[in-house]
Design an enzyme around this catalytic site. Structure first.
Site, PDB file in Angstrom:
ATOM      1  N   ASP A 252      66.260  35.466  67.974  1.00 26.08           N
ATOM      2  CA  ASP A 252      64.689  35.591  67.177  1.00 26.08           C
ATOM      3  C   ASP A 252      64.831  34.976  65.806  1.00 26.08           C
ATOM      4  O   ASP A 252      65.756  35.352  64.818  1.00 26.08           O
ATOM      5  CB  ASP A 252      64.065  36.959  67.179  1.00 26.08           C
ATOM      6  CG  ASP A 252      63.875  37.733  68.350  1.00 26.08           C
ATOM      7  OD1 ASP A 252      64.054  37.088  69.479  1.00 26.08           O
ATOM      8  OD2 ASP A 252      63.440  38.754  68.444  1.00 26.08           O
TER       9      ASP A 252
ATOM     10  N   ASP B  76      55.278  39.298  76.474  1.00 25.05           N
ATOM     11  CA  ASP B  76      55.503  40.413  75.440  1.00 25.05           C
ATOM     12  C   ASP B  76      54.462  41.720  76.099  1.00 25.05           C
ATOM     13  O   ASP B  76      53.621  41.828  75.307  1.00 25.05           O
ATOM     14  CB  ASP B  76      55.241  39.850  74.228  1.00 25.05           C
ATOM     15  CG  ASP B  76      55.929  38.709  73.625  1.00 25.05           C
ATOM     16  OD1 ASP B  76      57.212  38.854  73.910  1.00 25.05           O
ATOM     17  OD2 ASP B  76      55.442  37.853  73.383  1.00 25.05           O
TER      18      ASP B  76
HETATM   19  O1  1PR Z   1      53.581  33.248  71.392  1.00 26.14           O
HETATM   20  O2  1PR Z   1      54.541  30.953  72.558  1.00 26.14           O
HETATM   21  O3  1PR Z   1      54.253  31.307  70.064  1.00 26.14           O
HETATM   22  O4  1PR Z   1      55.957  32.704  71.276  1.00 26.14           O
HETATM   23  C1  1PR Z   1      56.411  33.718  70.280  1.00 26.14           C
HETATM   24  C2  1PR Z   1      57.816  34.189  71.159  1.00 26.14           C
HETATM   25  O5  1PR Z   1      58.295  34.896  69.907  1.00 26.14           O
HETATM   26  C3  1PR Z   1      57.488  35.005  72.207  1.00 26.14           C
HETATM   27  O6  1PR Z   1      58.586  34.470  73.209  1.00 26.14           O
HETATM   28  C4  1PR Z   1      57.656  36.422  71.655  1.00 26.14           C
HETATM   29  O7  1PR Z   1      58.453  37.133  72.673  1.00 26.14           O
HETATM   30  C5  1PR Z   1      58.572  36.158  70.271  1.00 26.14           C
HETATM   31  N1  1PR Z   1      58.501  37.255  69.401  1.00 26.14           N
HETATM   32  C6  1PR Z   1      57.388  37.230  68.411  1.00 26.14           C
HETATM   33  N2  1PR Z   1      57.452  38.129  67.525  1.00 26.14           N
HETATM   34  C7  1PR Z   1      58.756  38.702  68.070  1.00 26.14           C
HETATM   35  C8  1PR Z   1      59.132  39.867  67.363  1.00 26.14           C
HETATM   36  O8  1PR Z   1      60.132  40.497  67.597  1.00 26.14           O
HETATM   37  N3  1PR Z   1      58.547  40.287  65.893  1.00 26.14           N
HETATM   38  N4  1PR Z   1      60.243  38.304  69.604  1.00 26.14           N
HETATM   39  C9  1PR Z   1      59.031  38.175  68.817  1.00 26.14           C
HETATM   40  C10 1PR Z   1      60.389  38.788  70.843  1.00 26.14           C
HETATM   41  C11 1PR Z   1      61.890  39.841  72.078  1.00 26.14           C
HETATM   42  C12 1PR Z   1      63.288  39.413  72.817  1.00 26.14           C
HETATM   43  C13 1PR Z   1      64.177  40.246  72.103  1.00 26.14           C
HETATM   44  C14 1PR Z   1      64.569  40.998  73.329  1.00 26.14           C
HETATM   45  C15 1PR Z   1      65.750  41.556  73.303  1.00 26.14           C
HETATM   46  N5  1PR Z   1      61.694  39.327  70.780  1.00 26.14           N
HETATM   47  O9  1PR Z   1      63.470  37.917  72.293  1.00 26.14           O
HETATM   48  O10 1PR Z   1      65.283  39.187  71.780  1.00 26.14           O
HETATM   49  O11 1PR Z   1      63.609  41.870  73.405  1.00 26.14           O
HETATM   50  O12 1PR Z   1      65.896  42.396  72.331  1.00 26.14           O
HETATM   51  P1  1PR Z   1      67.214  43.627  72.235  1.00 26.14           P
HETATM   52  O13 1PR Z   1      68.108  43.282  73.194  1.00 26.14           O
HETATM   53  O14 1PR Z   1      67.536  43.636  70.805  1.00 26.14           O
HETATM   54  O15 1PR Z   1      66.420  44.912  72.574  1.00 26.14           O
HETATM   55  P2  1PR Z   1      54.426  32.044  71.334  1.00 26.14           P
END
Ligand code: 1PR
Length: 552
Positions: free
Chosen positions: A243, A402
């Site tokens: 991320d 999500d």
């Molecule tokens: O809506 O097309 O612009 O995409 C935004 C992207 O950014 C999406 O794929 C969304 O999942 C991601 N995103 C947005 N905000 C966050 C955040 O964390 N604040 N990250 C985010 C999502 C989820 C996974 C993570 C897993 C595993 N992160 O990528 O890496 O949940 O984590 P873990 O193994 O530590 O539990 P758009």
């Protein structure tokens, strides 16, 4: 190498192949004109996209005849993916004939029996075995262009040439996918081609490319031709996810949240900084990640196309990472400050040209699904999913989901699809539905995950990246109820994400839900669990995965 040419007809990610060739110490030139083909001493033809599109481009540019002439001259040729398929007489994918160098037709995989596209790491069974007359270890490794029965290679395709004994003059290796056995590489004289992508197959793939480039892969005449033996070797994929966002000092950093909150609780709320994206990606590649995914998590902020920070990250990462790269965040129509609108497929195209193999769509996929249902499940061809899949193939379009739990006492309390929870909700609820969110979980929508994934599959997406906000960053294991439900609802591959805390969690999710891949972030960034431990645990309990292979 002065006479090394690559035939590029401008259809996607050839940057990775150029990077792989450079990494091996060779320079190449692009074919710019039909006469360049006949000038070449060695020619590589990577194919991307659809068969018909590739043949049309070859014919239109006047490349087909010189290409046939070049091949007939006996000079070394290497085709990759669609570059191999075009050597055959044709494809079910199109009415346009192929080059006809090899008899046979490329056919679509049977979608009734398995997920299509065939995406992931699979074995290549060597059928043309060279009699091994050398004891020199390096030469031994390079026999059969370095392809060996112990390695796995990265495939991504929906069409293939079925194996037939009639092709045995040509078949170098075969591969089994579910109930079908297809030709995964061909060789005759100096013509060599692979259905898999050597430039995306880690060190095993680099060895194949090197043997072609160095000329030591040429096979001798003492061959033993074998029949394929049944084997199921498609491995489960382990994906490292980064991320990425800008921190308060303006640096691009890899961060990681707890349930999507990426700010430190203790020291004034700074964005957590877990490393630099390009360096971390390289580390995960060398440690054995089967894919690397970058998510630009502040993509909801508008940014002009020319300034997208992730383009540079991808360009640099693809110089050292030779497994598939996915980029997500901000794949949607983008408006520049001067009012110029760039449609999503143009944004995606920039990423593919910078080294991405797939793009991942989050918020925009939710809006597309809502529109799909509002219009009575009609596809109008205008959504990002449709336009990108049409131009670059379904396999290049991932949907990042999500979702978060919404508990209900009874399924009849909501019009949405519910599942029974393994742990009751705060008020003793036994059921929940999974609500889709947009803008990185900031906004919930009136759409459940099942509605989202089925709509996206219908619109032409090739894979689902399934997060779970309730599990994200908890190290408590994957959300099996959710993952099983989605796995059952679609045919396209599903990546489980959120909650991995130890190697056993990967085993559990593969056994309990049958997903194709599992993704993790926090445990790798914080060095709590090395990738190697995940892989060796899976291998020790009989879950097929690609062994770590990091010696060139
Ligand atoms: O809506 O097309 O612009 O995409 C935004 C992207 O950014 C999406 O794929 C969304 O999942 C991601 N995103 C947005 N905000 C966050 C955040 O964390 N604040 N990250 C985010 C999502 C989820 C996974 C993570 C897993 C595993 N992160 O990528 O890496 O949940 O984590 P873990 O193994 O530590 O539990 P758009």
């Amino acid at each position: 190498m002065p006479g090394l040419y690559m035939l590029d007809y401008g259809a996607g990610n050839v940057r990775s192949l150029v990077n792989a060739v450079n990494r091996l110490g060779y320079d190449l030139q692009f074919v710019k004109d039909p006469s360049d083909i006949l000038k070449a001493d060695k020619l590589i033809f990577p194919g991307v996209g659809a068969f018909g599109h590739a043949m049309e481009a070859l014919n239109k540019k006047g490349y087909s005849e010189p290409l046939k002439e070049y091949i007939a001259s006996g000079r070394p040729f290497m085709g990759i993916c669609v570059g191999m398929q075009t050597l055959f007489e044709g494809s079910e994918e199109s009415d346009i004939p192929g080059l006809g160098v090899i008899p046979g037709i490329t056919k679509e995989f049977n979608k009734e029996t398995k997920a299509v596209p065939h995406m992931g790491w699979n074995a290549a069974q060597v059928l043309k075995e060279q009699e091994n007359t050398t004891t020199d270890e390096q030469t031994q490794q390079l026999i059969n262009y370095g392809i060996n029965n112990d390695s796995v290679y990265y495939f991504v395709h929906s069409y293939a040439v079925p194996y037939s004994p009639a092709l045995k003059d040509w078949v170098l290796t075969s591969t089994q996918y579910g109930d079908e056995v297809f030709v995964s590489s061909v060789q005759k004289g100096n013509v060599f081609a692979t259905q898999f992508h050597p430039e995306k197959s880690g060190f095993a793939g680099l060895r194949v490319l090197r043997s072609f480039l160095s000329g030591t892969g040429v096979v001798n005449d003492n061959v033993i031709i074998k029949e394929p033996v049944p084997q199921q070797k498609l491995t489960k994929r382990i994906i490292a996810c980064l991320d990425v966002r800008t921190n308060d000092q303006g640096d691009l950093v890899v961060t990681k949240g707890d349930q999507y909150d990426v700010r430190e609780k203790s020291d004034g709320g700074d964005v957590r900084n877990l490393g630099k994206p390009v360096e971390l990606a390289r580390r995960y590649f060398e440690e054995g990640a089967d894919e690397v995914t970058f998510l630009n998590i502040t993509s909801f902020r508008n940014c002009p196309l020319g300034d997208l920070p992730m383009l540079e990250v991808l360009k640099r990462a693809s110089e050292t990472v030779f497994v598939p790269l996915t980029i997500g965040g901000g794949i949607r129509d983008v408006t520049d400050p001067d009012g110029t609108v760039h449609p999503a497929f143009e944004v995606a195209g920039e990423y593919f040209r910078s080294g991405a193999d797939k793009v991942s769509i989050g918020s925009d996929a939710v809006y597309a699904a809502e529109k799909y249902y509002e219009s009575g499940q009609k596809k109008d061809g205008t959504t990002a999913i449709e336009t990108i899949a049409k131009a670059y193939g379904a396999q290049a379009v991932v949907i990042s989901v999500d979702p978060r739990r919404v508990y209900v006492a009874n399924p009849s309390d909501t019009p949405h699809h519910t599942v029974k929870v393994s742990q009751a909700g705060p008020n003793g609820e036994q059921y929940c539905w999974y609500q889709c969110t947009v803008k990185g979980g900031r906004e919930g929508r009136d759409l459940d995950v099942r509605q989202l994934v089925t709509a996206c599959e219908a619109l032409g997406a090739g894979e689902i990246l399934l997060n779970c906000m309730d599990r994200d960053g908890t190290n408590s294991g994957y959300e099996h109820e959710l993952i099983r439900d989605v796995r059952d609802a679609v045919r396209i591959p599903v990546i489980a994400s959120s909650g991995a805390g130890n190697p056993k969690h990967f085993e559990d999710v593969f056994r309990e839900t049958n997903v194709e891949a599992a993704l993790a972030a926090g445990i790798f960034h914080r060095r709590e669990v090395p990738l190697q431990d995940v892989k060796s645990h899976l291998l020790s309990v009989g879950v097929q995965t690609r062994p770590v292979d990091n010696i060139l």
